[in-house]
Design an enzyme around this catalytic site. Structure first.
Site, PDB file in Angstrom:
ATOM      1  N   SER A   1      65.343  44.184 -45.898  1.00  0.00           N
ATOM      2  CA  SER A   1      63.914  43.945 -45.672  1.00  0.00           C
ATOM      3  C   SER A   1      63.586  42.488 -45.962  1.00  0.00           C
ATOM      4  O   SER A   1      63.700  42.028 -47.105  1.00  0.00           O
ATOM      5  CB  SER A   1      63.085  44.841 -46.596  1.00  0.00           C
ATOM      6  OG  SER A   1      61.755  44.345 -46.671  1.00  0.00           O
TER       7      SER A   1
ATOM      8  N   HIS B   1      64.711  45.204 -41.308  1.00  0.00           N
ATOM      9  CA  HIS B   1      63.457  45.893 -41.622  1.00  0.00           C
ATOM     10  C   HIS B   1      62.343  44.862 -41.805  1.00  0.00           C
ATOM     11  O   HIS B   1      62.467  43.938 -42.616  1.00  0.00           O
ATOM     12  CB  HIS B   1      63.665  46.705 -42.904  1.00  0.00           C
ATOM     13  CG  HIS B   1      62.543  47.614 -43.268  1.00  0.00           C
ATOM     14  ND1 HIS B   1      62.385  48.876 -42.732  1.00  0.00           N
ATOM     15  CD2 HIS B   1      61.525  47.454 -44.144  1.00  0.00           C
ATOM     16  CE1 HIS B   1      61.325  49.458 -43.271  1.00  0.00           C
ATOM     17  NE2 HIS B   1      60.773  48.608 -44.127  1.00  0.00           N
TER      18      HIS B   1
ATOM     19  N   ASP C   1      58.366  44.466 -42.696  1.00  0.00           N
ATOM     20  CA  ASP C   1      57.234  45.163 -43.300  1.00  0.00           C
ATOM     21  C   ASP C   1      55.912  44.523 -42.889  1.00  0.00           C
ATOM     22  O   ASP C   1      55.603  43.397 -43.275  1.00  0.00           O
ATOM     23  CB  ASP C   1      57.361  45.115 -44.823  1.00  0.00           C
ATOM     24  CG  ASP C   1      58.452  46.038 -45.327  1.00  0.00           C
ATOM     25  OD1 ASP C   1      58.409  47.233 -44.990  1.00  0.00           O
ATOM     26  OD2 ASP C   1      59.362  45.559 -46.042  1.00  0.00           O
TER      27      ASP C   1
ATOM     28  N   MET D   1      51.926  44.583 -43.210  1.00  0.00           N
ATOM     29  CA  MET D   1      50.856  45.068 -44.090  1.00  0.00           C
ATOM     30  C   MET D   1      49.539  44.416 -43.684  1.00  0.00           C
ATOM     31  O   MET D   1      49.517  43.234 -43.332  1.00  0.00           O
ATOM     32  CB  MET D   1      51.188  44.705 -45.537  1.00  0.00           C
ATOM     33  CG  MET D   1      52.571  45.190 -45.955  1.00  0.00           C
ATOM     34  SD  MET D   1      52.838  44.948 -47.704  1.00  0.00           S
ATOM     35  CE  MET D   1      54.568  45.392 -47.832  1.00  0.00           C
TER      36      MET D   1
ATOM     37  N   HIS E   1      58.087  48.329 -39.793  1.00  0.00           N
ATOM     38  CA  HIS E   1      57.429  49.340 -40.630  1.00  0.00           C
ATOM     39  C   HIS E   1      55.958  48.956 -40.765  1.00  0.00           C
ATOM     40  O   HIS E   1      55.621  48.015 -41.478  1.00  0.00           O
ATOM     41  CB  HIS E   1      58.148  49.363 -41.995  1.00  0.00           C
ATOM     42  CG  HIS E   1      57.527  50.273 -43.005  1.00  0.00           C
ATOM     43  ND1 HIS E   1      57.841  50.200 -44.350  1.00  0.00           N
ATOM     44  CD2 HIS E   1      56.632  51.286 -42.889  1.00  0.00           C
ATOM     45  CE1 HIS E   1      57.168  51.122 -45.005  1.00  0.00           C
ATOM     46  NE2 HIS E   1      56.422  51.788 -44.147  1.00  0.00           N
TER      47      HIS E   1
ATOM     48  N   MET F   1      52.563  49.284 -42.182  1.00  0.00           N
ATOM     49  CA  MET F   1      51.747  49.817 -43.275  1.00  0.00           C
ATOM     50  C   MET F   1      50.331  49.348 -43.011  1.00  0.00           C
ATOM     51  O   MET F   1      49.814  48.436 -43.666  1.00  0.00           O
ATOM     52  CB  MET F   1      52.281  49.310 -44.624  1.00  0.00           C
ATOM     53  CG  MET F   1      53.564  49.999 -45.040  1.00  0.00           C
ATOM     54  SD  MET F   1      54.467  49.063 -46.272  1.00  0.00           S
ATOM     55  CE  MET F   1      55.345  47.940 -45.210  1.00  0.00           C
TER      56      MET F   1
ATOM     57  N   MET G   1      59.277  57.000 -48.358  1.00  0.00           N
ATOM     58  CA  MET G   1      59.020  55.870 -49.261  1.00  0.00           C
ATOM     59  C   MET G   1      59.446  56.261 -50.675  1.00  0.00           C
ATOM     60  O   MET G   1      59.020  57.290 -51.197  1.00  0.00           O
ATOM     61  CB  MET G   1      57.531  55.501 -49.266  1.00  0.00           C
ATOM     62  CG  MET G   1      56.979  54.947 -47.959  1.00  0.00           C
ATOM     63  SD  MET G   1      57.851  53.507 -47.336  1.00  0.00           S
ATOM     64  CE  MET G   1      57.656  52.344 -48.687  1.00  0.00           C
TER      65      MET G   1
ATOM     66  N   PHE H   1      54.550  46.363 -51.867  1.00  0.00           N
ATOM     67  CA  PHE H   1      55.257  45.226 -52.468  1.00  0.00           C
ATOM     68  C   PHE H   1      56.755  45.505 -52.582  1.00  0.00           C
ATOM     69  O   PHE H   1      57.152  46.653 -52.838  1.00  0.00           O
ATOM     70  CB  PHE H   1      54.699  44.934 -53.867  1.00  0.00           C
ATOM     71  CG  PHE H   1      53.239  44.613 -53.848  1.00  0.00           C
ATOM     72  CD1 PHE H   1      52.808  43.310 -53.597  1.00  0.00           C
ATOM     73  CD2 PHE H   1      52.291  45.611 -54.035  1.00  0.00           C
ATOM     74  CE1 PHE H   1      51.445  43.028 -53.539  1.00  0.00           C
ATOM     75  CE2 PHE H   1      50.924  45.325 -53.976  1.00  0.00           C
ATOM     76  CZ  PHE H   1      50.500  44.036 -53.728  1.00  0.00           C
TER      77      PHE H   1
ATOM     78  N   GLY I   1      60.347  44.848 -54.708  1.00  0.00           N
ATOM     79  CA  GLY I   1      60.696  44.645 -56.113  1.00  0.00           C
ATOM     80  C   GLY I   1      60.199  45.691 -57.081  1.00  0.00           C
ATOM     81  O   GLY I   1      60.206  45.477 -58.291  1.00  0.00           O
TER      82      GLY I   1
ATOM     83  N   ASP J   1      63.076  53.977 -48.253  1.00  0.00           N
ATOM     84  CA  ASP J   1      62.579  52.610 -48.355  1.00  0.00           C
ATOM     85  C   ASP J   1      61.940  52.355 -49.717  1.00  0.00           C
ATOM     86  O   ASP J   1      60.920  52.964 -50.045  1.00  0.00           O
ATOM     87  CB  ASP J   1      61.551  52.380 -47.234  1.00  0.00           C
ATOM     88  CG  ASP J   1      61.026  50.957 -47.184  1.00  0.00           C
ATOM     89  OD1 ASP J   1      61.557  50.092 -47.906  1.00  0.00           O
ATOM     90  OD2 ASP J   1      60.082  50.714 -46.405  1.00  0.00           O
ATOM     91  N   GLY J   2      62.548  51.439 -50.483  1.00  0.00           N
ATOM     92  CA  GLY J   2      61.936  50.961 -51.716  1.00  0.00           C
ATOM     93  C   GLY J   2      62.804  51.148 -52.946  1.00  0.00           C
ATOM     94  O   GLY J   2      63.250  52.259 -53.247  1.00  0.00           O
TER      95      GLY J   2
ATOM     96  N   GLY K   1      65.346  45.432 -49.981  1.00  0.00           N
ATOM     97  CA  GLY K   1      64.665  44.139 -49.992  1.00  0.00           C
ATOM     98  C   GLY K   1      65.208  43.241 -51.074  1.00  0.00           C
ATOM     99  O   GLY K   1      66.100  42.418 -50.857  1.00  0.00           O
ATOM    100  N   SER K   2      64.693  43.409 -52.289  1.00  0.00           N
ATOM    101  CA  SER K   2      65.113  42.506 -53.368  1.00  0.00           C
ATOM    102  C   SER K   2      66.585  42.663 -53.723  1.00  0.00           C
ATOM    103  O   SER K   2      67.207  41.720 -54.208  1.00  0.00           O
ATOM    104  CB  SER K   2      64.223  42.698 -54.598  1.00  0.00           C
ATOM    105  OG  SER K   2      63.973  44.054 -54.838  1.00  0.00           O
TER     106      SER K   2
HETATM  107  C1  DX5 Z   1      57.457  48.275 -49.615  1.00  0.00           C
HETATM  108  C2  DX5 Z   1      58.241  47.946 -48.379  1.00  0.00           C
HETATM  109  C3  DX5 Z   1      59.715  47.929 -48.598  1.00  0.00           C
HETATM  110  C4  DX5 Z   1      60.156  46.823 -49.534  1.00  0.00           C
HETATM  111  C5  DX5 Z   1      61.546  47.058 -49.999  1.00  0.00           C
HETATM  112  O1  DX5 Z   1      56.116  48.363 -49.307  1.00  0.00           O
HETATM  113  O2  DX5 Z   1      57.969  48.897 -47.373  1.00  0.00           O
HETATM  114  O3  DX5 Z   1      60.391  47.825 -47.363  1.00  0.00           O
HETATM  115  O4  DX5 Z   1      60.137  45.580 -48.914  1.00  0.00           O
HETATM  116  O5  DX5 Z   1      61.843  46.099 -50.977  1.00  0.00           O
HETATM  117  P1  DX5 Z   1      62.619  46.506 -52.311  1.00  0.00           P
HETATM  118  O6  DX5 Z   1      64.010  46.926 -51.877  1.00  0.00           O
HETATM  119  O7  DX5 Z   1      62.616  45.272 -53.123  1.00  0.00           O
HETATM  120  O8  DX5 Z   1      61.871  47.645 -52.916  1.00  0.00           O
HETATM  121 ZN    ZN Z   2      59.312  48.942 -45.559  1.00  0.00          ZN
END
Ligand code: DX5
Ligand code: ZN
Length: 217
Positions: free
Chosen positions: A6, A31, A33, A35, A64, A66, A135, A141, A143, A173-174, A195-196
């Site tokens: 991500s 991926h 995101d 928002m 994705h 959101m 999710m 966010f 992290g 995801d997350g 992501g992180s």
């Molecule tokens: C959260 C996002 C995720 C996020 C994943 O709202 O939909 O895709 O970026 O990042 P990590 O792996 O750091 O949770």
């Molecule tokens: Zn996502």
């Protein structure tokens, strides 16, 4: 299991490098995101940003959304020709209808559910989806800490997909990291978004390569 990095967790002032890192690390899907500052408190990528980024990428995008009222925005995100697009069950009254619109454009359609939403909500229209996104953090966010209760939802959904003879993929995801990757795979997840776990690492390409290897063990 596949890993979809991500880019939300990357240096947002250097997204082209983030895409390059995904390519070099062997990602099969990136991926992205989206928002809107309304469905979630954060605000990220608009359609023109994604369209330009897609031109630089040899790897397909998994967008994705959101956002509230995804039906109003979907066409502009489909213009960047992603591989997959998901929107939230909680954000629209007619998920099956919206999924059909995505599929009509030749793109894989997915629906995401928040940690507090039951898998049962997806079951009436599961056959209209190419994938479901579970999710494992509250969306908004990168992290955040992984919510392990969601693993049970993956097992439940995997059993239903099998019982109905469907080919729906499960994405989680997350909060996914090397420490919980095995549990995620064992619960029946096909695609893990990270992501992180990739971009907060000192060497994202190496981190992604290691995760991909671990995911196939
Ligand atoms: C959260 C996002 C995720 C996020 C994943 O709202 O939909 O895709 O970026 O990042 P990590 O792996 O750091 O949770
Ligand atoms: Zn996502």
């Amino acid at each position: 299991m596949k890993i979809a990095p991500s880019i939300l967790a990357a240096d947002l002032a250097d997204l082209a490098s983030a895409v390059k890192h995904c390519e070099d690390g062997g990602a099969q899907l990136i991926h992205v995101d989206v928002m809107d500052g309304h469905f979630v408190p954060n605000l990220t990528f608009g359609p023109p940003v994604i369209a330009d980024l897609a031109k630089r990428s040899r790897v397909g995008f998994d967008i994705h959304l959101m956002v509230s009222n995804p039906e109003a925005l979907i066409d502009r995100y489909l213009d960047s020709e992603p591989v997959w697009v998901s929107f939230h069950h909680e954000a629209t009254p007619e998920p099956a209808h919206l999924a059909a619109r995505i599929r009509d454009r030749g793109v894989g359609a997915g629906v995401a559910i928040n940690p507090g939403t039951a898998v049962d909500e997806l079951l009436p229209y599961l056959e209209h989806l190419d994938f479901a996104v579970l999710m494992s953090v509250q969306p908004g966010f990168a992290g955040q800490a992984f919510q392990a209760e969601v693993l049970e939802k993956a097992r439940e959904l995997r059993a239903t997909i099998k019982a109905r003879g469907l080919s729906t993929s499960i994405e989680m995801d997350g909060g996914i990291k090397p420490g919980n990757l095995h549990e995620v795979a064992a619960a029946g997840v096909d695609v893990a978004v990270v992501g992180s776990g990739v971009f907060a690492a000192e060497r994202p390409v190496e981190a992604l390569t290691a995760l991909r290897r671990q995911a196939n063990e």
